[in-house]
Design an enzyme around this catalytic site. Structure first.
Site, short mmCIF file in Angstrom:
data_model
loop_
_atom_site.label_atom_id
_atom_site.label_comp_id
_atom_site.label_asym_id
_atom_site.label_seq_id
_atom_site.Cartn_x
_atom_site.Cartn_y
_atom_site.Cartn_z
N CYS A 1 -6.50 -5.05 -7.66
CA CYS A 1 -6.26 -4.55 -6.30
C CYS A 1 -5.83 -5.69 -5.36
O CYS A 1 -5.24 -5.43 -4.31
CB CYS A 1 -7.49 -3.83 -5.76
N HIS A 2 -6.06 -6.94 -5.77
CA HIS A 2 -5.63 -8.07 -4.95
C HIS A 2 -4.10 -8.17 -4.87
O HIS A 2 -3.57 -8.81 -3.97
CB HIS A 2 -6.22 -9.39 -5.47
N TYR B 1 0.84 -1.20 0.00
CA TYR B 1 0.00 0.00 0.00
C TYR B 1 0.88 1.24 0.00
O TYR B 1 0.58 2.23 -0.68
CB TYR B 1 -0.93 0.00 1.23
N GLU C 1 -1.83 -16.77 -9.09
CA GLU C 1 -0.81 -16.07 -9.86
C GLU C 1 0.60 -16.49 -9.47
O GLU C 1 1.53 -16.33 -10.27
CB GLU C 1 -0.98 -14.56 -9.69
N ASN D 1 -12.53 -0.35 -5.33
CA ASN D 1 -12.23 -0.62 -6.73
C ASN D 1 -13.48 -1.23 -7.38
O ASN D 1 -13.93 -2.29 -6.97
CB ASN D 1 -11.05 -1.61 -6.81
#
Length: 197
Positions: free
Chosen positions: A168-169, A137, A195, A160
């Site tokens: 945003c994850h 962040y 991912e 979002n």
């Protein structure tokens, strides 16, 4: 008699389906469809997809209450909202490819009218975080030119309008822990694990 009842119900479902498809086609042809929506199943639960003529305007998790999201779209964008799966097939297909690990980025037009000011700046910056990458962040706050606005970045991520598509994850706490997420902690962990694999 019960067979006829079920047969009639099935015929009624088919008739309603055809009528809805006709309504969808006619509304689109007459430019009366301002917000099309569709719900898809995904590994992180049902996702509501909504698009305007500009592009994808909303992706919502079930935890956000899909009915409330649609009501909000009717209030903030247009009351002309209709379930129109065909208008969102290209988004659904790209999401399926993403969850199957055959896609690492989304190529869909987006409509960011639900984000403004600082939040929009943050959301646009999130698109720069590549597949499998993570940013804190604090790093996102610095990237948007407000290094002390760490909490505001968290709030922007929480609001979002296009989670998953705008990642945003991929924003985590400075200590590496995942932090909060609009779809819930389990959904965020699952996306990050997908991912990372």
């Amino acid at each position: 008699m019960s067979t006829n009842l079920f047969g009639d119900l099935h015929a009624d479902d088919q008739t309603l389906g055809r009528l809805h498809q006709r309504l969808e086609r006619d509304a689109a042809a007459d430019n009366l469809l301002d917000v099309a929506y569709h719900t898809i199943d995904s590994p992180v639960g049902p996702l509501l997809l909504a698009a305007t003529t500009v592009g994808l305007v909303r992706v919502a998790y079930q935890i956000e209450d899909h009915d409330a999201v649609l009501t909000n779209l009717a209030t903030t964008v247009s009351p002309r909202v209709l379930r129109a799966p065909a208008r969102l097939d290209f988004v659904a297909r790209q999401l399926d490819e993403y969850f199957a690990k055959r896609r690492t980025s989304f190529e869909v037009p987006v409509d960011l009218r639900l984000a403004a000011g600082f939040r929009r700046n943050v959301i646009e910056r999130l698109r720069d975080i590549g597949y499998g990458q993570r940013r804190s962040y604090a790093a996102v706050a610095a990237a948007v030119g407000s290094p002390r606005a760490v909490r505001a970045v968290g709030t922007a991520c929480a609001h979002n309008p296009l989670p998953v598509v705008i990642p945003c994850h991929r924003v985590v706490r400075s200590d590496g822990s995942t932090g909060q997420y609009v779809g819930g902690a389990a959904a965020k962990a699952r996306l990050l694990a997908l991912e990372a694999a």
